[in-house]
Design a protein around this motif. Structure first.
Motif, PDB file in Angstrom:
ATOM      1  N   VAL A 458       0.871  -1.193   0.000  1.00  0.00           N
ATOM      2  CA  VAL A 458       0.000   0.000   0.000  1.00  0.00           C
ATOM      3  C   VAL A 458       0.902   1.235   0.000  1.00  0.00           C
ATOM      4  O   VAL A 458       1.912   1.274   0.706  1.00  0.00           O
ATOM      5  CB  VAL A 458      -0.912   0.044   1.251  1.00  0.00           C
ATOM      6  CG1 VAL A 458      -1.758   1.319   1.247  1.00  0.00           C
ATOM      7  CG2 VAL A 458      -1.815  -1.183   1.311  1.00  0.00           C
ATOM      8  N   LEU A 459       0.529   2.239  -0.789  1.00  0.00           N
ATOM      9  CA  LEU A 459       1.259   3.510  -0.789  1.00  0.00           C
ATOM     10  C   LEU A 459       0.305   4.642  -0.422  1.00  0.00           C
ATOM     11  O   LEU A 459      -0.814   4.707  -0.954  1.00  0.00           O
ATOM     12  CB  LEU A 459       1.866   3.795  -2.166  1.00  0.00           C
ATOM     13  CG  LEU A 459       2.938   2.820  -2.657  1.00  0.00           C
ATOM     14  CD1 LEU A 459       3.363   3.193  -4.074  1.00  0.00           C
ATOM     15  CD2 LEU A 459       4.137   2.810  -1.720  1.00  0.00           C
ATOM     16  N   VAL A 460       0.738   5.511   0.485  1.00  0.00           N
ATOM     17  CA  VAL A 460       0.010   6.739   0.801  1.00  0.00           C
ATOM     18  C   VAL A 460       0.958   7.891   0.452  1.00  0.00           C
ATOM     19  O   VAL A 460       1.981   8.086   1.123  1.00  0.00           O
ATOM     20  CB  VAL A 460      -0.401   6.802   2.290  1.00  0.00           C
ATOM     21  CG1 VAL A 460      -1.094   8.125   2.593  1.00  0.00           C
ATOM     22  CG2 VAL A 460      -1.323   5.629   2.638  1.00  0.00           C
ATOM     23  N   LEU A 461       0.647   8.602  -0.620  1.00  0.00           N
ATOM     24  CA  LEU A 461       1.539   9.652  -1.145  1.00  0.00           C
ATOM     25  C   LEU A 461       0.840  11.005  -1.038  1.00  0.00           C
ATOM     26  O   LEU A 461      -0.176  11.240  -1.692  1.00  0.00           O
ATOM     27  CB  LEU A 461       1.898   9.369  -2.606  1.00  0.00           C
ATOM     28  CG  LEU A 461       2.379   7.952  -2.950  1.00  0.00           C
ATOM     29  CD1 LEU A 461       2.664   7.839  -4.448  1.00  0.00           C
ATOM     30  CD2 LEU A 461       3.624   7.580  -2.146  1.00  0.00           C
ATOM     31  N   TYR A 483       1.828  -0.176 -10.939  1.00  0.00           N
ATOM     32  CA  TYR A 483       1.899  -0.673  -9.555  1.00  0.00           C
ATOM     33  C   TYR A 483       0.756  -1.648  -9.265  1.00  0.00           C
ATOM     34  O   TYR A 483      -0.403  -1.372  -9.550  1.00  0.00           O
ATOM     35  CB  TYR A 483       1.837   0.522  -8.610  1.00  0.00           C
ATOM     36  CG  TYR A 483       1.870   0.204  -7.130  1.00  0.00           C
ATOM     37  CD1 TYR A 483       2.908  -0.518  -6.571  1.00  0.00           C
ATOM     38  CD2 TYR A 483       0.850   0.659  -6.296  1.00  0.00           C
ATOM     39  CE1 TYR A 483       2.947  -0.791  -5.213  1.00  0.00           C
ATOM     40  CE2 TYR A 483       0.872   0.405  -4.924  1.00  0.00           C
ATOM     41  CZ  TYR A 483       1.920  -0.327  -4.393  1.00  0.00           C
ATOM     42  OH  TYR A 483       1.950  -0.589  -3.047  1.00  0.00           O
ATOM     43  N   GLU A 484       1.089  -2.813  -8.696  1.00  0.00           N
ATOM     44  CA  GLU A 484       0.079  -3.855  -8.480  1.00  0.00           C
ATOM     45  C   GLU A 484      -0.559  -3.772  -7.097  1.00  0.00           C
ATOM     46  O   GLU A 484      -1.503  -4.508  -6.804  1.00  0.00           O
ATOM     47  CB  GLU A 484       0.708  -5.240  -8.689  1.00  0.00           C
ATOM     48  CG  GLU A 484       1.100  -5.467 -10.153  1.00  0.00           C
ATOM     49  CD  GLU A 484       1.759  -6.813 -10.387  1.00  0.00           C
ATOM     50  OE1 GLU A 484       1.912  -7.583  -9.414  1.00  0.00           O
ATOM     51  OE2 GLU A 484       2.113  -7.092 -11.547  1.00  0.00           O
ATOM     52  N   GLY A 485      -0.051  -2.866  -6.254  1.00  0.00           N
ATOM     53  CA  GLY A 485      -0.644  -2.692  -4.930  1.00  0.00           C
ATOM     54  C   GLY A 485      -1.775  -1.677  -4.953  1.00  0.00           C
ATOM     55  O   GLY A 485      -2.331  -1.340  -5.996  1.00  0.00           O
ATOM     56  N   THR A 486      -2.116  -1.185  -3.759  1.00  0.00           N
ATOM     57  CA  THR A 486      -3.203  -0.219  -3.574  1.00  0.00           C
ATOM     58  C   THR A 486      -2.576   1.126  -3.224  1.00  0.00           C
ATOM     59  O   THR A 486      -1.615   1.177  -2.461  1.00  0.00           O
ATOM     60  CB  THR A 486      -4.106  -0.679  -2.408  1.00  0.00           C
ATOM     61  OG1 THR A 486      -4.469  -2.041  -2.645  1.00  0.00           O
ATOM     62  CG2 THR A 486      -5.352   0.181  -2.299  1.00  0.00           C
ATOM     63  N   CYS A 487      -3.098   2.218  -3.800  1.00  0.00           N
ATOM     64  CA  CYS A 487      -2.484   3.506  -3.464  1.00  0.00           C
ATOM     65  C   CYS A 487      -3.528   4.582  -3.206  1.00  0.00           C
ATOM     66  O   CYS A 487      -4.643   4.545  -3.740  1.00  0.00           O
ATOM     67  CB  CYS A 487      -1.490   3.956  -4.530  1.00  0.00           C
ATOM     68  SG  CYS A 487      -2.197   4.257  -6.142  1.00  0.00           S
TER      69      CYS A 487
END
Length: 541
Positions: A458-461, A483-487
């Motif tokens: 997970v990315l929080v930008l 990106y294959e994750g959640t952002c």
């Protein structure tokens, strides 16, 4: 006087680095130019030369007398009212109004002072001084500054608002030339759209630097690109420039490569026969080498980082559950009873006006702030990578760039760290750069290197595009799509949001909403009610 700006043989360098050499270019009235080039190319330096704030090494700039510049010194007007700070953008009008007030404050006027008062009244009328406060108020409202702030002193106004006041100051008074360095910084999407409409109606010559591709495509009639130590002007917006430039760049670089090959062949001949009987041929080859070498083999300074955001361990399908989330911070309702279920791989853009609580929401997601009510529950194997809005807060001092990355992943090999830094444009010895000496753009790229190392699911930008040039923002958009994750990404760059976001968490007048769709669909739905009630909603391309 003409509203064009003439640049005549301007050169500028620092030490051994040449930014541009013998630049001759004209910026014509009625046209709007975007000034582009990667970080370090010299955009801000060139803008300061255009404004007269910096002397070139050689050459000169001829500009209209009424040239307005976006200033960055937000504390220069602390003792003035907000409206007055805006009116100061028209220097001639402000001087006349100030002198008039001084004369009127005298107990009585001499004949000479009375005549002067009449001259000042004429100047004020010519410069639309009697509608100045009204015009200034309209600009401030357009830039999102509420009416109740207009009569306050600048020192009483929040920092983000001060920067908008300086932008209103630059736009005020119908200048013949307008120089804007990063005018969309600190602006939310609604205010950027207002500024686009305003600038498209501006009739003088505009030169602007921006890292917002959509903004440049909307407003620019031409792009002036700094590269190859010169400035090349292309017709059209940013995307059209990129297409034209790629064709020119490939041709120039092919010519450079062929010239280099020719030099190497000539050098081989000289080395082989220099001591032999073919002296005249050797001398001829030496002259050819000198002639080719004198033709400066300028290379493009365009560099694009390679951002590759991977996932080490995928999270469970239900990545995040938000139940009844409420928060007031510090005296503003950020959200009330907000619910959301986010599944693996969703890409969420967090949008809304400045000051509504986007950063507060990010800090709750990463556990830095507790909600007043409700729950935030991360799913199985969800690991969260965070890029804070203050990009420097996550980078400690007292070590080099490479040492810091190695401290995050001690098992990584030195060559892997070097390779990662190279992808983020830290080449050669730049890995030994102290962390405290990083520029804004370098700090953001280093934080992306960290996220490439940790490979979170997970990315929080929070505003990752701050300090990035256009090439880097394009690279980020492509990386988020792959990106294959959640952002969850806070951004004010419309092209970036359109590129990656499959869903929005939007701060609206009706509170925080969860919108399942693209940004263009969101805008359509937001503007529909205005159209239905007779408003002049206009769908942007």
């Amino acid at each position: 006087m003409s509203s064009s700006i003439q640049v005549q043989g301007v050169s500028k360098g620092y030490g051994t680095k040449r930014l541009f050499e013998d630049v001759i270019v004209s910026f014509s009235g009625g046209r709007r130019y975007g000034l582009t080039g990667p970080n370090g190319a010299g955009k801000s330096t060139f803008m300061k030369i255009l404004a007269g704030d910096l002397e070139p090494d050689t050459g000169a700039v001829v500009r209209p007398e009424k040239t307005s510049v976006l200033r960055q010194d937000q504390y220069a007007f602390e003792e003035y009212r907000v409206l007055d700070a805006v009116v100061m953008g028209n220097h001639k009008l402000w001087r006349a109004m100030t002198e008039k007030d001084e004369l009127l404050a005298l107990p009585e006027l001499t004949d000479e002072q009375g005549t002067r008062l009449g001259e000042l009244e004429g100047t004020i009328a010519e410069e639309d001084g009697y509608t100045a406060e009204s015009e200034a108020g309209t600009l401030l409202e357009g830039l999102g500054i509420p009416v109740e702030e207009h009569t306050r002193l600048m020192k009483e106004v929040a920092g983000g608002f001060k920067l908008r006041v300086l932008l209103a100051q630059a736009l005020f008074g119908k200048p013949d030339a307008l120089l804007l360095d990063e005018p969309t910084n600190n602006l939310d999407l609604d205010t950027i759209r207002w500024l686009e409409r305003f600038l498209c109606g501006y009739e003088g010559v505009l030169v602007t630097i921006s890292h917002d591709r959509h903004f440049l495509n909307e407003i620019c009639t031409h792009i002036a690109d700094i590269d190859y130590e010169t400035i090349i002007v292309y017709p059209g917006g940013y995307d059209e420039m990129i297409m034209a430039k790629s064709q020119i760049r490939s041709r120039v670089e092919q010519e450079n490569n062929e010239r280099n090959k020719k030099i190497e062949q000539l050098k081989e001949f000289v080395a082989k026969f220099g001591a032999g009987t073919r002296a005249s041929q050797v001398q001829s080859r030496k002259k050819q080498i000198e002639k080719l070498a004198l033709t400066d083999l300028k290379k493009s300074n365009i560099q694009r980082p390679f951002i590759q955001l991977q996932v080490k361990k995928p999270s469970g399908k239900q990545t995040l559950t938000v139940e009844g989330l409420s928060k007031t911070w510090p005296a503003k309702t950020v959200c009330k009873g907000f619910d959301a279920l986010v599944t693996k791989g969703e890409k969420i853009a967090i949008v809304g006006r400045n000051g509504v609580g986007k950063t507060t929401l990010c800090r709750m997601l990463v556990g830095e702030l507790e909600p007043d009510a409700g729950k935030i529950t991360w799913g199985h194997q969800a690991t969260v990578g965070y890029l804070a809005q203050d990009h420097r807060e996550g980078i400690p001092g007292g070590m080099t760039v490479a040492e810091w990355l190695h401290s995050i992943e001690p098992s990584a090999y030195a060559q892997d760290i070097r390779g990662l830094l190279g992808k983020m444009l830290f080449s050669g010895d730049e890995g030994n750069k102290p962390t405290h000496a990083l520029s804004g753009g370098e700090a953001v790229r280093l934080l992306f290197a960290k996220l490439m190392l940790t490979k979170d699911s997970v990315l929080v930008l929070d505003e990752p595009t701050n300090h990035l040039d256009l090439e880097s923002i394009v690279a980020l958009g492509e990386a988020l799509v792959r990106y294959e994750g959640t952002c969850f990404v806070v951004a004010h760059d419309r092209d970036l949001i359109t590129q990656f976001a499959t869903r929005l968490w939007a701060f609206t007048p009706n509170g925080l909403i969860d919108f399942k769709g693209s940004y263009d669909q969101f805008l359509q739905e937001q503007e529909q009610p205005a159209a239905e009630t007779g408003g002049k909603a206009k769908k942007k391309k």
